[in-house]
Write an enzyme that holds these catalytic residues in place. Structure first.
Site, PDB file in Angstrom:
ATOM      1  N   ASP A 193      -6.222  45.939 103.085  1.00  0.00           N
ATOM      2  CA  ASP A 193      -5.063  45.210 103.687  1.00  0.00           C
ATOM      3  C   ASP A 193      -3.704  45.778 103.166  1.00  0.00           C
ATOM      4  OD1 ASP A 193      -5.606  41.960 104.570  1.00  0.00           O
ATOM      5  OD2 ASP A 193      -3.397  42.604 104.021  1.00  0.00           O
ATOM      6  N   HIS A 233     -12.688  39.801 111.175  1.00  0.00           N
ATOM      7  CA  HIS A 233     -12.557  40.617 110.332  1.00  0.00           C
ATOM      8  C   HIS A 233     -13.112  39.824 109.129  1.00  0.00           C
ATOM      9  CE1 HIS A 233      -8.631  38.727 111.039  1.00  0.00           C
ATOM     10  NE2 HIS A 233      -8.587  38.488 109.900  1.00  0.00           N
ATOM     11  N   LEU A 234     -13.538  40.562 108.060  1.00  0.00           N
ATOM     12  CA  LEU A 234     -13.985  39.944 106.870  1.00  0.00           C
ATOM     13  C   LEU A 234     -13.018  40.265 105.917  1.00  0.00           C
ATOM     14  CD1 LEU A 234     -17.886  40.400 107.070  1.00  0.00           C
ATOM     15  CD2 LEU A 234     -16.863  38.289 107.451  1.00  0.00           C
ATOM     16  N   HIS A 235     -12.630  39.380 104.937  1.00  0.00           N
ATOM     17  CA  HIS A 235     -11.701  39.737 103.804  1.00  0.00           C
ATOM     18  C   HIS A 235     -12.583  40.024 102.876  1.00  0.00           C
ATOM     19  CE1 HIS A 235      -7.559  38.556 105.387  1.00  0.00           C
ATOM     20  NE2 HIS A 235      -8.439  37.785 106.119  1.00  0.00           N
ATOM     21  N   ASN A 263     -11.420  33.816 107.766  1.00  0.00           N
ATOM     22  CA  ASN A 263     -10.536  33.023 108.407  1.00  0.00           C
ATOM     23  C   ASN A 263     -10.674  32.735 110.078  1.00  0.00           C
ATOM     24  OD1 ASN A 263      -9.202  32.739 105.740  1.00  0.00           O
ATOM     25  ND2 ASN A 263      -7.943  34.501 106.239  1.00  0.00           N
ATOM     26  N   GLY A 309      -6.445  29.950 109.326  1.00  0.00           N
ATOM     27  CA  GLY A 309      -5.450  30.896 108.982  1.00  0.00           C
ATOM     28  C   GLY A 309      -5.414  32.311 109.412  1.00  0.00           C
ATOM     29  N   GLN A 310      -6.241  32.353 110.612  1.00  0.00           N
ATOM     30  CA  GLN A 310      -6.437  33.487 111.332  1.00  0.00           C
ATOM     31  C   GLN A 310      -5.080  34.069 112.036  1.00  0.00           C
ATOM     32  OE1 GLN A 310      -9.805  33.886 114.122  1.00  0.00           O
ATOM     33  NE2 GLN A 310      -9.688  35.965 114.401  1.00  0.00           N
TER      34      GLN A 310
HETATM   35  P1  5GP Z   1      -6.153  36.881 108.718  1.00  0.00           P
HETATM   36  O1  5GP Z   1      -4.821  36.129 108.516  1.00  0.00           O
HETATM   37  O2  5GP Z   1      -6.199  36.998 110.261  1.00  0.00           O
HETATM   38  O3  5GP Z   1      -7.079  36.199 108.257  1.00  0.00           O
HETATM   39  O4  5GP Z   1      -5.890  38.377 108.261  1.00  0.00           O
HETATM   40  C1  5GP Z   1      -5.239  39.580 108.871  1.00  0.00           C
HETATM   41  C2  5GP Z   1      -5.007  40.250 107.706  1.00  0.00           C
HETATM   42  O5  5GP Z   1      -4.462  41.480 108.272  1.00  0.00           O
HETATM   43  C3  5GP Z   1      -3.702  39.724 107.035  1.00  0.00           C
HETATM   44  O6  5GP Z   1      -4.403  39.729 105.288  1.00  0.00           O
HETATM   45  C4  5GP Z   1      -2.868  41.199 107.013  1.00  0.00           C
HETATM   46  O7  5GP Z   1      -2.200  41.243 105.884  1.00  0.00           O
HETATM   47  C5  5GP Z   1      -3.597  42.048 107.418  1.00  0.00           C
HETATM   48  N1  5GP Z   1      -2.902  42.914 108.302  1.00  0.00           N
HETATM   49  C6  5GP Z   1      -2.324  42.584 109.638  1.00  0.00           C
HETATM   50  N2  5GP Z   1      -1.838  43.767 110.122  1.00  0.00           N
HETATM   51  C7  5GP Z   1      -2.240  44.877 109.459  1.00  0.00           C
HETATM   52  C8  5GP Z   1      -2.281  46.267 109.638  1.00  0.00           C
HETATM   53  O8  5GP Z   1      -1.545  46.900 110.517  1.00  0.00           O
HETATM   54  N3  5GP Z   1      -2.882  47.013 108.754  1.00  0.00           N
HETATM   55  C9  5GP Z   1      -3.532  46.556 107.784  1.00  0.00           C
HETATM   56  N4  5GP Z   1      -4.195  47.556 107.067  1.00  0.00           N
HETATM   57  N5  5GP Z   1      -3.677  45.204 107.296  1.00  0.00           N
HETATM   58  C10 5GP Z   1      -2.980  44.275 108.421  1.00  0.00           C
END
Ligand code: 5GP
Ligand code: ZN
Length: 112
Positions: free
Chosen positions: A29, A98-100, A85, A91-92
């Site tokens: 991330d 995607h899985l964090h 998320n 919080g998506q």
């Molecule tokens: P969400 O908020 O949808 O659960 O998570 C999205 C995640 O993607 C966030 O933690 C954000 O930092 C990450 N992210 C967003 N854009 C990019 C990108 O272009 N490259 C990478 N490696 N991570 C990204």
């Protein structure tokens, strides 16, 4: 359709990839919330966990196993967290499932 994670999955967008399989890719991330913060992403564009259909049950298992495998590879023997998320209240921010994978520090509960 322009989706950042589809771009990473097909190599058009740069990312620090740490592992991949036929149907998934794992990369760091860009805004890490823990010493290890990896995203495990299906190559197929699926909008969220809620959009995961019954026909993708095997893929869902593969993503979870990939997360565990990446945790091992990252040396997270002390433990880690896997989070999906989902939609606005979850919080998506990126509408591609995607899985964090978070680890490398003691994580608090409940999350904010
Ligand atoms: P969400 O908020 O949808 O659960 O998570 C999205 C995640 O993607 C966030 O933690 C954000 O930092 C990450 N992210 C967003 N854009 C990019 C990108 O272009 N490259 C990478 N490696 N991570 C990204
Ligand atoms: Zn996508």
């Amino acid at each position: 359709m322009s989706c950042i994670f589809c771009g990473i999955a097909n190599g058009e967008v740069e990312a620090e990839v740490i592992g991949e399989g036929d149907r998934w890719i794992a990369f760091r991330d860009t805004n890490p919330q823990a010493p290890t913060h990896v995203l495990v992403v299906p190559r197929e564009h699926i909008e969220s966990l809620s959009a995961l259909e019954e026909s993708r049950t095997e893929l869902a298992g593969e993503l979870l196993r990939a997360a565990a495998s990446m945790a091992r590879q990252e040396g997270l023997e002390a433990g880690y967290r896997v989070v999906a998320n989902t939609w606005s209240d979850g919080g998506q921010t990126v509408p591609h499932l995607h899985l964090h994978l978070l680890g490398g520090r003691k994580l608090r509960w409940p999350p904010g």
